[in-house]
Design a protein around this motif. Structure first.
Motif, PDB file in Angstrom:
ATOM      1  N   GLU A 179      -1.595   3.929   3.873  1.00  0.00           N
ATOM      2  CA  GLU A 179      -1.072   3.309   5.088  1.00  0.00           C
ATOM      3  C   GLU A 179      -0.492   4.371   6.027  1.00  0.00           C
ATOM      4  OE1 GLU A 179       1.690  -0.537   6.105  1.00  0.00           O
ATOM      5  OE2 GLU A 179       2.418   0.864   4.601  1.00  0.00           O
ATOM      6  N   PRO A 186       0.827  -1.211   0.000  1.00  0.00           N
ATOM      7  CA  PRO A 186       0.000   0.000   0.000  1.00  0.00           C
ATOM      8  C   PRO A 186       0.860   1.258   0.000  1.00  0.00           C
ATOM      9  CG  PRO A 186       0.029  -1.008   2.169  1.00  0.00           C
ATOM     10  CD  PRO A 186       0.715  -1.982   1.254  1.00  0.00           C
ATOM     11  N   SER A 204       2.076   5.033   1.111  1.00  0.00           N
ATOM     12  CA  SER A 204       2.259   5.664   2.422  1.00  0.00           C
ATOM     13  C   SER A 204       1.503   6.987   2.509  1.00  0.00           C
ATOM     14  CB  SER A 204       3.750   5.904   2.673  1.00  0.00           C
ATOM     15  OG  SER A 204       3.958   6.783   3.756  1.00  0.00           O
TER      16      SER A 204
END
Length: 263
Positions: A85, A21, A23
């Protein structure tokens, strides 16, 4: 007994769930610092909108601001519609830093505008008046009767003209638009504006800039920010000089702006 040696598939062939994923912190920093170039959208894999954002300089700043707000609110996803994330852990820090940077930029812009206005006022004050008539002193040879006539003659007192609001300029449209250059005398002035429609994802900004200013290069603070239908009036505090209106608007049915000055 025979065995089959299974070869792992290349990384590029893995489906979206196997890709790590994106950031939140990286996306937020790219949007804050390089949002006008579309780098944040390139990072998220949204190449098409990234190119569009790049060639429009972040939608003239409006698109960049909207993307930053969406990221800070936790609504931004990558191209596979997966959330970023690290949002829950870092959202508070991101909000504090973003607000602080925006506030510092606003203070710097206001200080620059005030300094420029004081410099213009000082230059006008120091300049010699070309309209001032020289004082004529009577010569010693003037006859007493002529001197008495001059002393008894009083200048005519003109009654001041009635001051009223006069329209300086009116500008209307639906999307981004700039006006022609107009002049303000430095007296009492006001701006009335009306934006219609735009109940869904609309955003607008009204800039009153001095002649020769390039908003993309020099920047500036808007006189008003609009995010929906509105009809309001605000006072203007501008020194005498030449100005123009620069309006950025998206998703409105139409808008009208009028500037008036007491003369």
């Amino acid at each position: 007994m025979s065995y089959t040696n299974a070869q792992p598939a290349p990384m590029g062939q893995y489906p979206a769930p196997y890709l790590p994923p994106k950031s939140f912190m990286t996306t937020w920093l790219l949007s804050l610092l390089l949002g006008g170039l579309g780098v944040d959208r390139f990072y998220l894999g949204k190449v098409g909108t990234g190119i569009l954002k790049l060639i429009t300089f972040g939608g003239f700043g409006i698109w960049s601001l909207i993307d930053l707000i969406i990221i800070l609110s936790g609504g931004m996803t990558d191209k596979f519609r997966r959330p970023l994330e690290g949002y829950a852990q870092h959202k508070k820090l991101a909000w504090i830093i973003s607000i602080a940077l925006i506030a510092i930029g606003a203070v710097i812009g206001i200080s620059t505008g005030v300094s420029a206005g004081k410099a213009v006022d000082q230059a006008v004050t120091d300049a010699p008046s070309l309209l001032e008539e020289p004082t004529i002193k009577p010569s010693a040879s003037t006859a007493p009767t002529e001197q008495a006539a001059v002393e008894e003659e009083e200048p005519a007192v003109e009654e001041p003209a009635e001051v009223a609001w006069q329209e300086v300029i009116t500008l209307d449209g639906k999307t981004d638009k700039a006006s022609k250059v107009f002049e303000l005398t430095g007296g009492e002035a006001r701006m009335t504006y009306s934006f219609k429609g735009g109940e869904d994802m609309s955003l607008g900004a009204i800039y009153l800039l001095t002649e020769g200013t390039d908003l993309m290069k020099d920047g500036g603070l808007p006189e008003a920010m609009i995010d929906g239908p509105v009809s309001e009036e605000t006072a203007l505090h501008k020194s005498a000089g030449k100005y123009f209106l620069d309006v950025n608007a998206a998703n409105f049915d139409g808008w009208t702006i009028t500037i008036e000055e007491k003369r």
